[in-house]
Write an enzyme that holds these catalytic residues in place. Structure first.
Site, PDB file in Angstrom:
ATOM      1  N   GLU A   1      -6.748  -7.665  -0.921  1.00 42.46           N
ATOM      2  CA  GLU A   1      -7.268  -7.368   0.424  1.00 42.46           C
ATOM      3  C   GLU A   1      -8.640  -7.057  -0.007  1.00 42.46           C
ATOM      4  O   GLU A   1      -8.896  -6.337  -0.823  1.00 42.46           O
ATOM      5  CB  GLU A   1      -6.740  -6.501   1.326  1.00 42.46           C
ATOM      6  CG  GLU A   1      -5.147  -7.034   1.807  1.00 42.46           C
ATOM      7  CD  GLU A   1      -4.549  -5.871   2.635  1.00 42.46           C
ATOM      8  OE1 GLU A   1      -5.545  -5.188   3.477  1.00 42.46           O
ATOM      9  OE2 GLU A   1      -3.386  -5.957   2.836  1.00 42.46           O
TER      10      GLU A   1
ATOM     11  N   GLU B   1       0.695  -1.158   0.027  1.00 41.76           N
ATOM     12  CA  GLU B   1       0.022   0.109  -0.117  1.00 41.76           C
ATOM     13  C   GLU B   1       0.923   1.206  -0.058  1.00 41.76           C
ATOM     14  O   GLU B   1       0.369   2.348   0.487  1.00 41.76           O
ATOM     15  CB  GLU B   1      -1.133  -0.041   1.058  1.00 41.76           C
ATOM     16  CG  GLU B   1      -2.128  -1.051   1.148  1.00 41.76           C
ATOM     17  CD  GLU B   1      -3.058  -1.030   1.954  1.00 41.76           C
ATOM     18  OE1 GLU B   1      -3.061  -0.079   3.041  1.00 41.76           O
ATOM     19  OE2 GLU B   1      -4.306  -1.434   1.835  1.00 41.76           O
TER      20      GLU B   1
HETATM   21  C1  GAL Z   1      -4.922  -2.520   4.624  1.00 44.55           C
HETATM   22  C2  GAL Z   1      -3.592  -3.303   5.019  1.00 44.55           C
HETATM   23  C3  GAL Z   1      -3.749  -4.341   6.008  1.00 44.55           C
HETATM   24  C4  GAL Z   1      -4.668  -3.904   7.236  1.00 44.55           C
HETATM   25  C5  GAL Z   1      -5.786  -3.881   6.494  1.00 44.55           C
HETATM   26  C6  GAL Z   1      -7.085  -3.606   7.551  1.00 44.55           C
HETATM   27  O1  GAL Z   1      -4.980  -1.253   4.319  1.00 44.55           O
HETATM   28  O2  GAL Z   1      -2.770  -3.612   3.834  1.00 44.55           O
HETATM   29  O3  GAL Z   1      -2.342  -4.616   6.472  1.00 44.55           O
HETATM   30  O4  GAL Z   1      -4.312  -2.545   8.054  1.00 44.55           O
HETATM   31  O5  GAL Z   1      -5.807  -2.552   5.731  1.00 44.55           O
HETATM   32  O6  GAL Z   1      -8.298  -3.616   6.884  1.00 44.55           O
END
Ligand code: GAL
Length: 756
Positions: free
Chosen positions: A462, A381
């Site tokens: 994610e 990110e």
């Molecule tokens: C993303 C990140 C993860 C975690 C997640 C929570 O932005 O890559 O490490 O923080 O959000 O939803």
């Protein structure tokens, strides 16, 4: 020939850096590795307590086998900044908490006792990735993986890389590249022999070549009757590589597999066959001890993903994880997306140099794992950083041209330097519940994200996570929404060929910094809690398998009239792989329903959703009416395949206490998880029973964490850690509401799997 042995025991540990680097070891706590420098409470703690220096010391007694040979100390991982001293001299330092490093002891070893000192600095040093900004996880401190002592001849095999260039051809080949250290010391000729053994140890090929220079490749061709490494039959082969020359020899063995893996614009293919990726992100942390868990706990996590949740891929967010975990992914057939350490922040030039070095360390450690299908060479990110990422990509492609690169981002239209566009797509964040807004978007269109005018290899890395944190003890309604979001995204991914798949955030809840999570230092983002106990959402994954692998029938309810707003249990999602279900309410009213293919047309196993279509009068919802038991039956091919009952008047009936392994291994720092489930008379969890339970352990094991635990969501759990002895380990669990429960397991000795 080399010898390789664990050097996990006999360490003395002290807080702070003890500068007495010669003579006797410091007095301190005797510890065995893997070790966490500070054990934390489960939640509500100050995460700065481990962000400081610690000392580990150990004697190494001179052995006759050291004479004239190379002696190295190898660390699989130590957090975060390590310096190793032998009899006062600095022999190694390493500025990454996730990759292995070695200390050459050869020149400093004397007859008699030698004092080894490892200084560990757990500070969040802004010059070391992932530090410098905020990160949503904890890194802990300590020598948290295994340590090894390796003794070789003066010339030894440093690394082996095995490539299988034509894995899909009828006649296959394997190219075994060897890197030799100190090849310049060889006088006369030297040769390298590579033998390939099958899983039973039978030799299937051998080849040999003279060594010229520091490295060489042995090619084994015309290999027939080779089985591919598939998810359902992950056949592994072993390459035994031998170096021979006049003055000595060395031998290493490496596991590998034959397979192809390719992300293309129209999806992912394993061995040329399409596979929709369904995965979860894993942090490698555990309650109390952080990262410091040994081999079997790591393997167990892989099992949960593969067999418990039917995932076909895990992303090792956000760093290289334990070699034991990856070995097991190979063994059981679980794909891996591995990435370098980092989280949103990109530091200065030293930091970037370390990060580029991390790409190299990760790939050189792990290039033989058939399970690994992607190298993540971008800081998770982060913003675009063109030159930095040109470098990381080029390095990855040079080191390992057989795998594609990826770089996880959360920004749209970012520079696409990798082979696969990997996106954290948190668009499914609409606050409106699914039954209000049927048209909320689960995943963005690929081209909306990439900004490119053509489709590219694309994976969602994610989703969910912080958009809808959910605790294991959260109200049913919130959990039903959690479940729905997973169903929606998985359904969308299955319905979109140009999306290779989706990897949810995340597998387990995890401890985190104050800047994230629920204020309790936990991100409750897992489909399982920190103890690996499932929330309802876990069954979204669990139910996606063929019933021949296990029939799943999981209603997303605690079965109570008044737990949800206004009352009722409708809409009632039943996560199942049955083709029809029947709900019987009390003695009479029955309703049959089939999977909701209208809402979830693409899922392999859509859930059944019981709502006003089945109960037009919402007979289950009427406040003031009698509340009754229910029986749920799942049918497959018209025959009942599974039945569960839930009672209208649950009362505490028994504590079910069960270990996740039948025995504890005394010869390793082993841990077995024990679950405690508070059950009613029908065997359902009592989610709101928050009584304490008390645990007593006898025998050669230690309880990790406190002796008194609170039930949350009807469950509690703990790990038992071996303390070195063999024999019976007894566990007693008491609570004011239940009878005393006892279990016993055996601590036994076992041989450790082979390592080079
Ligand atoms: C993303 C990140 C993860 C975690 C997640 C929570 O932005 O890559 O490490 O923080 O959000 O939803």
């Amino acid at each position: 020939m080399r010898s390789m042995r664990l050097l996990n025991d006999g360490w003395v540990f002290q807080e702070g850096f003890n500068k007495r680097l010669r003579g006797e070891p410091i007095s301190g706590q005797s510890v065995t590795l893997p070790h966490s420098a500070v054990e934390l409470p489960l939640n509500y703690f100050d995460e700065t307590v481990y962000q400081r220096e610690f000392t580990y010391q150990r004697m190494i007694e001179w052995q006759p086998e050291f004479k004239g040979r190379e002696v190295f100390l190898l660390f699989d991982g130590a957090m975060a900044d390590a310096a190793v001293y032998l009899n006062g001299e600095l022999v190694a330092s390493h500025r990454d908490g996730y990759t292995p490093f070695e200390a050459r002891l050869t020149d400093g070893l004397r007859k008699g006792d030698n004092l080894l000192t490892v200084k560990i600095d757990g500070s969040e040093n802004p010059d070391i990735p992932p530090f410098g900004g905020q990160i949503d996880y904890l890194t802990y401190a300590g020598i948290y993986r295994d340590a090894w002592l390796r003794v070789t001849d003066a010339v030894w095999i440093e690394n082996v890389k095995i490539e299988t260039p034509d894995a899909l051809a009828a006649m296959k080949s394997a190219v075994v590249h060897c890197e030799i250290r100190n090849a310049g010391l060889i006088s006369g000729s030297a040769s390298i022999t590579a033998r390939i053994l099958d899983a039973e140890g039978a030799e299937i090929a051998t080849a040999n070549m003279p060594l010229e220079g520091e490295s060489g490749s042995v090619e084994l061709t015309s290999l027939s009757r080779i089985s591919l490494w598939h998810l359902d039959s992950p056949t592994m082969y072993k390459a035994v590589v031998e170096l021979d020359h006049f003055a000595g020899s060395d031998r290493v063995s490496c596991q590998f597999g034959f397979r192809t893996a390719e992300f293309a614009a129209d999806g992912f293919r394993l061995n040329g066959k399409r596979l929709k990726i369904v995965g979860l992100n894993r942090h490698q942390s555990y309650p109390y001890v952080g990262y410091a868990m040994g081999r079997r706990a790591q393997e167990r996590d892989a099992e949960i993903l593969k067999r418990g949740l039917n995932c076909n891929l895990v992303r090792t967010s956000h760093y290289p994880q334990s070699p034991w975990f990856l070995d097991h992914c190979d063994r059981i057939g679980l794909l891996v997306f591995e990435e370098i350490p980092g989280w949103q922040h990109i530091g200065g030039s030293d930091w970037k140099r370390e990060s580029v070095a991390n790409v190299e360390r990760m790939i050189r450690r792990d290039w033989n794992h058939p399970s690994i299908v992607l190298w993540g060479v971008r800081i998770n990110e982060s913003t675009d950083s063109h030159d930095f990422y040109v470098e990381t990509n080029a390095l990855a492609r040079r080191l390992d041209p057989t795998r594609q690169t990826a770089g996880v981002r959360n920004i749209t239209e970012s520079g696409f330097l990798e082979d696969v566009y990997t996106m954290n797509d948190f668009v499914n964040g609409s606050e409106e519940p699914a039954w209000v807004n049927r048209y909320r978007i689960p995943l963005r269109k690929q081209q909306e994200v990439t900004g490119l005018n053509h489709p590219v290899p694309y994976l969602v890395t994610e989703f969910n996570g912080h958009m809808h944190p959910t605790k294991i003890s959260d109200p049913e309604q919130r959990q039903a929404e959690h479940v729905t979001r997973y169903l929606e995204v998985l359904n969308a991914a299955f319905g979109t060929p140009e999306v290779s798949g989706c990897v949810g955030w995340c597998l387990f809840d995890y401890n985190t910094h104050k800047d994230f999570g629920s204020g309790d230092r936990i991100c409750h983002h897992g489909v399982l809690d920190m103890f690996r106990e499932p929330k309802f959402a876990a069954y979204v994954y669990a139910s996606q398998c063929d019933p021949s692998q296990g029939v799943v029938l999981k209603p997303v309810t605690w079965w109570a009239r008044g737990e949800r707003n206004i009352g009722s249990v409708l809409p009632l999602i039943v996560l199942t792989n049955c083709d029809e279900i029947e709900l019987q309410y009390g003695d009479g009213m029955t309703r049959r329903a089939v999977p909701d293919r209208d809402t979830y047309p693409n899922l392999p196993h859509a859930p059944v959703v019981l709502d006003h279509r089945h109960f037009p009068l919402d007979d289950l919802g009427l406040w003031g009416m009698k509340w009754d038991d229910m029986t749920l039956t799942g049918f497959i091919g018209g025959k009942p395949a599974k039945r569960i009952q839930m009672v209208a008047n649950p009362v505490p009936n028994r504590l079910e206490v069960f270990p996740d392994q039948p025995h504890l291994i005394a010869s390793e720092k082993d841990a077995v998880k024990v679950s405690i489930h508070a059950l009613d008379q029908a065997g359902s969890l009592l989610p709101f029973l928050t009584d304490p339970v008390f645990v007593k352990v006898r025998g050669p094991a230690r309880l990790i964490g406190p002796e008194s635990l609170a039930l949350r969501g009807g469950v509690a759990a703990f790990w038992l850690e071996s303390t070195g002895g063999t024999g019976a380990v007894g566990v007693e669990v008491t609570s004011s509401r239940f009878q005393l429960t006892r279990i016993e397991l055996e601590a036994v000795r076992r041989q450790l799997p082979e390592r080079n």
